[in-house]
Scaffold this active site. Structure first.
Site, short mmCIF file in Angstrom:
data_model
loop_
_atom_site.label_atom_id
_atom_site.label_comp_id
_atom_site.label_asym_id
_atom_site.label_seq_id
_atom_site.Cartn_x
_atom_site.Cartn_y
_atom_site.Cartn_z
N CYS A 1 0.72 -1.27 0.12
CA CYS A 1 0.00 0.08 -0.03
C CYS A 1 0.85 1.28 -0.22
CB CYS A 1 -0.77 -0.08 1.37
SG CYS A 1 -2.40 1.09 1.04
N ASP B 1 -6.74 -3.39 10.84
CA ASP B 1 -5.51 -2.44 11.11
C ASP B 1 -5.50 -1.74 12.34
OD1 ASP B 1 -3.31 -0.99 10.36
OD2 ASP B 1 -4.36 0.66 9.15
O1 LIG Z 1 -1.14 4.92 4.43
C1 LIG Z 1 -1.83 6.21 4.70
O2 LIG Z 1 -1.17 7.18 4.68
C2 LIG Z 1 -3.01 6.08 4.86
C3 LIG Z 1 -3.93 7.16 5.24
C4 LIG Z 1 -5.34 7.34 5.58
C5 LIG Z 1 -6.00 6.11 5.39
C6 LIG Z 1 -5.23 4.89 5.31
C7 LIG Z 1 -3.96 4.77 4.83
N1 LIG Z 1 -3.20 3.72 4.81
C8 LIG Z 1 -3.89 2.22 4.63
C9 LIG Z 1 -3.28 1.04 4.41
O3 LIG Z 1 -3.89 0.20 3.84
C10 LIG Z 1 -2.00 0.75 5.06
O4 LIG Z 1 -1.28 -0.17 4.41
C11 LIG Z 1 -2.23 0.20 6.39
O5 LIG Z 1 -2.67 1.34 7.35
C12 LIG Z 1 -0.92 -0.63 7.13
O6 LIG Z 1 -0.01 0.54 7.24
P1 LIG Z 1 1.47 0.32 7.89
O7 LIG Z 1 1.18 -0.07 9.34
O8 LIG Z 1 2.39 1.47 7.83
O9 LIG Z 1 1.94 -0.95 7.16
#
Ligand SMILES: O=C(O)c1ccccc1NCC(=O)[C@H](O)[C@H](O)COP(=O)(O)O
Length: 228
Positions: free
Chosen positions: A13, A148
């Site tokens: 992502c 999440d």
């Molecule tokens: O990634 C962002 O900036 C974000 C902002 C607002 C809503 C969702 C967002 N990301 C969503 C995702 O699917 C991420 O992959 C997920 O939250 C996991 O993130 P991480 O902990 O950094 O792997």
């Protein structure tokens, strides 16, 4: 649902660059996520998403034909989401805000008019068992429930993990994917403890917000493959 690596679905992502999108698809990821949330440091406009998708898919190469191209939205109206889907070439929607089951149902009906194949994913930011119970309310409406980590300030891409022990017996009526603080170093343990059908990672494979570290992406996919 497509399974790329050892039958574990992998979504990378926070994609913002064409060359990284292409490289990550070639590594065997099942899905690329694009953040359509203007307040995010990983925000990418629908216009730029459309250009990336056009470049990826025009080759008709096998890796790109089956790829899930997921737009991530946060408390966006159904009309705006549908417009983004129609204008960009995205083929899946991830809802990452406070969208209710009724909202998801309404959106499903509207997406069906565009293309019934569009996948609908509801993300829930889980902080306790009540959050897990809430996730089950969506499982007859959406295709996938994505769990999440909860952060009071940041909606996603936090790098924080859920308490995986809490997820041991989580078994909704639909597929579920694990997100939050995953990395090449911890993903095998996460799979062992929680047994999801899919994994979603962003900050754990980044150099900085929106700029993926291709070496870490490769190591993440390899770790999943070795475990599965
Ligand atoms: O990634 C962002 O900036 C974000 C902002 C607002 C809503 C969702 C967002 N990301 C969503 C995702 O699917 C991420 O992959 C997920 O939250 C996991 O993130 P991480 O902990 O950094 O792997």
């Amino acid at each position: 649902m497509k399974c790329g690596v050892g039958c574990m679905y992998i979504k990378i992502c926070g994609i913002t660059k064409l060359d990284q999108a292409r490289a990550i698809a070639q590594m065997g990821a099942d899905a690329l996520g694009f953040i359509c949330v203007p307040s995010s440091p990983r925000y990418i406009s629908t216009n730029t998403i459309g250009q990336i998708i056009f470049s990826l898919t025009k080759s008709q190469s096998e890796q790109f034909v089956d790829l899930d191209l997921i737009g991530v939205f946060l408390n966006t109206s159904t009309a705006e989401i549908c417009h983004a889907m129609e204008s960009s070439g995205l083929n899946a929607v991830q809802l990452h805000g406070d969208e209710s089951p009724e909202f998801c149902d309404r959106l499903r009906s509207q997406l069906d008019l565009i293309n019934p194949q569009i996948k609908l994913i509801k993300a829930l930011r889980v902080k306790d068992r009540a959050g897990l119970e809430r996730a089950k309310l969506y499982s007859d409406i959406v295709d996938v429930v994505l769990l999440d980590a909860y952060d009071p300030q940041i909606a996603g891409g936090t790098g924080k993990a859920i308490d995986w022990q809490m997820l041991r017996d989580f078994c909704p009526n639909c597929d579920w994917w694990l997100a939050g603080g995953l990395s090449p170093e911890n993903v095998a343990e996460a799979i062992a403890l929680t047994s999801p059908q899919g994994l979603d990672v962003s900050s754990g494979v980044e150099l900085s917000a929106g700029d993926k570290d291709l070496d870490r992406v490769k190591r993440f996919i390899t770790s999943v493959k070795e475990y599965s």
